[in-house]
Design an enzyme around this catalytic site. Structure first.
Site, PDB file in Angstrom:
ATOM      1  N   HIS A 290      -1.221   0.237   5.473  1.00  0.00           N
ATOM      2  CA  HIS A 290      -0.888   1.071   4.310  1.00  0.00           C
ATOM      3  C   HIS A 290      -2.128   1.735   3.716  1.00  0.00           C
ATOM      4  CE1 HIS A 290      -2.037  -1.872   1.083  1.00  0.00           C
ATOM      5  NE2 HIS A 290      -1.604  -2.794   1.909  1.00  0.00           N
ATOM      6  N   ASP A 302      -7.893  -4.039   1.999  1.00  0.00           N
ATOM      7  CA  ASP A 302      -6.441  -4.028   1.753  1.00  0.00           C
ATOM      8  C   ASP A 302      -6.024  -2.649   1.282  1.00  0.00           C
ATOM      9  OD1 ASP A 302      -3.824  -4.625   1.251  1.00  0.00           O
ATOM     10  OD2 ASP A 302      -4.213  -5.986  -0.417  1.00  0.00           O
ATOM     11  N   GLU A 336       2.728   0.487  -0.537  1.00  0.00           N
ATOM     12  CA  GLU A 336       3.027  -0.885  -0.101  1.00  0.00           C
ATOM     13  C   GLU A 336       2.848  -1.849  -1.254  1.00  0.00           C
ATOM     14  OE1 GLU A 336       2.295  -4.978   1.054  1.00  0.00           O
ATOM     15  OE2 GLU A 336       0.889  -3.641   0.063  1.00  0.00           O
ATOM     16  N   GLU A 337       1.782  -1.650  -2.021  1.00  0.00           N
ATOM     17  CA  GLU A 337       1.450  -2.617  -3.077  1.00  0.00           C
ATOM     18  C   GLU A 337       2.538  -2.708  -4.144  1.00  0.00           C
ATOM     19  OE1 GLU A 337      -0.763  -4.668  -2.660  1.00  0.00           O
ATOM     20  OE2 GLU A 337      -2.452  -3.820  -1.555  1.00  0.00           O
ATOM     21  N   ASP A 364      -2.061  -6.153   7.830  1.00  0.00           N
ATOM     22  CA  ASP A 364      -2.233  -6.121   6.365  1.00  0.00           C
ATOM     23  C   ASP A 364      -2.531  -7.514   5.823  1.00  0.00           C
ATOM     24  OD1 ASP A 364      -2.340  -5.169   3.784  1.00  0.00           O
ATOM     25  OD2 ASP A 364      -0.165  -5.344   3.473  1.00  0.00           O
TER      26      ASP A 364
END
Ligand SMILES: [Zn+2]
Length: 459
Positions: A290, A302, A336-337, A364
């Site tokens: 992501h 991340d 995504e988060e 991830d």
């Protein structure tokens, strides 16, 4: 950087991995496992060429340097922010300039939350300015903040037992860190549970084994019908200290100020590029990471690392002039988060073609020294993956673990598509467990690792 992804996808797209339903059939031809095994073994030279290019050749460090340029240029890429959209535009251009095929953006709507100014000060039993990070989607406090006494609990059970004490207070969760999936429930549901018993705000011990006085942020979720209260993460150190203070009977008072705001959903995109398959172009091997991140770092780990090694997989295959039988598709997810928002919309858009998805992969869980691959799929599919991983013997990365997963690919895995990801702990897996402990063991985290027999033993 985990270069073994390159080799793995470089080979698996030639093979009938399929969705765990008809592993050896796939509508192509019925073949025995021995035949498949022999075909895989014939890709030894291809695997070596990929390894040589990635580890020793001109592509050495390329993925790292590409990633460093993006994160240094754009910085954090929070859902709904201009910088995320800038990163998406840059990546769209990068993928085109890389000579990949079918490079395009797929529109999605994503949450737009901004942190604003925030602070937390302990007023009693002593003045202490605390490090604090609001949680994604949290509402803010009134401008003057919320000043209230603290109730410290270590679990939701304790909160229930002490519910009458929580009214009008700030609930502090000092949940122990046993593993991520257990502890993260306090970050995601802490505000809702505290609000149900009448708390004014909640503070959560960061979901980390240690924090060096640095709070960790992440998403939290409100529930319909439950009042929304402001919520933030504090450090492990402050959570422990308040727990000690409370156990001595000290009265703790905190003033919490948060300028957080939720805005209407923003326009964003999943970013897609391909190497189109020569024989079965409609069938897809998907690799992904992501592009979005939180706002308080560069998002290099991340999930910049995961996104960029996925891109690198396609670059290497293109550089070597290889043409897979199946289409190799890169997807760089957005938001995504915030709970896999881009990936969910991608799944809804494409799930009608699910039978064409042979394998979905995501990195991830952090990018570490490679140790192997986590895989979810049928036993027959696993047997094929184990054979493919044997091609990575030159770099000693041949292990296949249980539980392939990823927020963005779980929609497909839950629907039966084989899924693969990279272990969180990298080298630690190998340090912690040796083959003398073969069988099922519990890793340092929540994943259950199983050690397969080595390629040498199998042959
Ligand atoms: Zn991530």
């Amino acid at each position: 950087m985990k270069f073994h992804v390159f080799v793995f996808v470089g080979v698996v797209h030639f093979l009938p991995l399929n969705s765990g339903k008809a592993v050896y059939g796939n509508g192509i031809s019925q073949r025995t496992f021995q035949e498949i095994k022999e075909e895989i073994a014939r890709y030894g030279d291809v695997a070596k060429a990929i390894i040589n290019l990635a580890v020793y050749g001109k592509a050495r460090n390329r993925s790292y340097e590409r990633l460093a340029l993006l994160v240094d240029t754009v910085g954090p890429r929070l859902s709904g922010s201009k910088s995320l959209e800038k990163a998406i535009q840059i990546m769209h251009q990068n993928l085109q300039e890389d000579g990949l095929e079918n490079v395009h953006l797929e529109p999605v709507k994503i949450p737009h939350w901004e942190r604003g100014e925030e602070s937390a000060v302990m007023l009693e039993p002593r003045i202490h300015k605390m490090a604090v990070l609001g949680l994604g989607s949290s509402i803010g406090t009134p401008p003057e903040g919320i000043t209230a006494e603290v109730l410290v609990v270590t679990s939701f059970d304790e909160l229930q037992r002490r519910a009458p004490e929580a009214r009008g207070k700030i609930v502090v969760y000092n949940q122990p860190y046993t593993n991520y999936s257990r502890a993260v429930q306090y970050r995601v549901q802490g505000a809702v549970e505290a609000a149900k018993v009448g708390a004014l705000a909640s503070l959560i011990r960061s979901v980390a084994s240690f924090s060096i006085y640095s709070p960790h942020t992440g998403i939290q979720e409100y529930q319909d019908g439950v009042p929304k209260i402001p919520t933030a993460c504090i450090t492990v150190e402050d959570a422990e200290m308040m727990s000690r203070m409370a156990s001595r009977g000290s009265r703790i008072v905190i003033q919490l100020k948060m300028g957080a705001k939720n805005y209407p959903d923003a326009d964003s995109f999943n970013t897609v590029a391909e190497i189109i398959g020569s024989k079965y172009p409609e069938q897809v091997v998907l690799v992904s990471g992501h592009l979005d991140s939180w706002d308080v770092g560069q998002g290099a780990m991340d999930d910049g690392g995961g996104a960029f090694i996925s891109w690198e997989a396609l670059s290497l295959i293109k550089d070597l002039g290889l043409r897979p039988k199946r289409t190799l598709r890169l997807v760089l997810w957005t938001a995504e988060e915030q709970g896999g928002i881009g990936a969910l919309q991608y799944y809804q858009l494409h799930k009608a073609n699910i039978s064409n998805y042979s394998l979905v992969m995501e990195s991830d869980l952090g990018t570490f020294l490679p140790s192997g691959l986590q895989f979810t799929g049928s036993d027959k599919a696993r047997a094929i993956v184990e054979e493919v991983m044997c091609l990575l013997e030159p770099i000693n990365v041949t292990q296949v673990f249980r539980a392939g997963e990823g927020t963005d690919i779980n929609f497909w895995i839950q629907a039966g598509v084989p899924g693969a990801s990279f272990p969180r702990y990298g080298e630690d897996c190998r340090k912690a467990f040796t083959r003398s402990q073969a069988g099922s063991v519990h890793g340092p985290g929540y994943l259950q690792f199983e050690f397969p027999s080595s390629c040498h033993e199998a042959k």
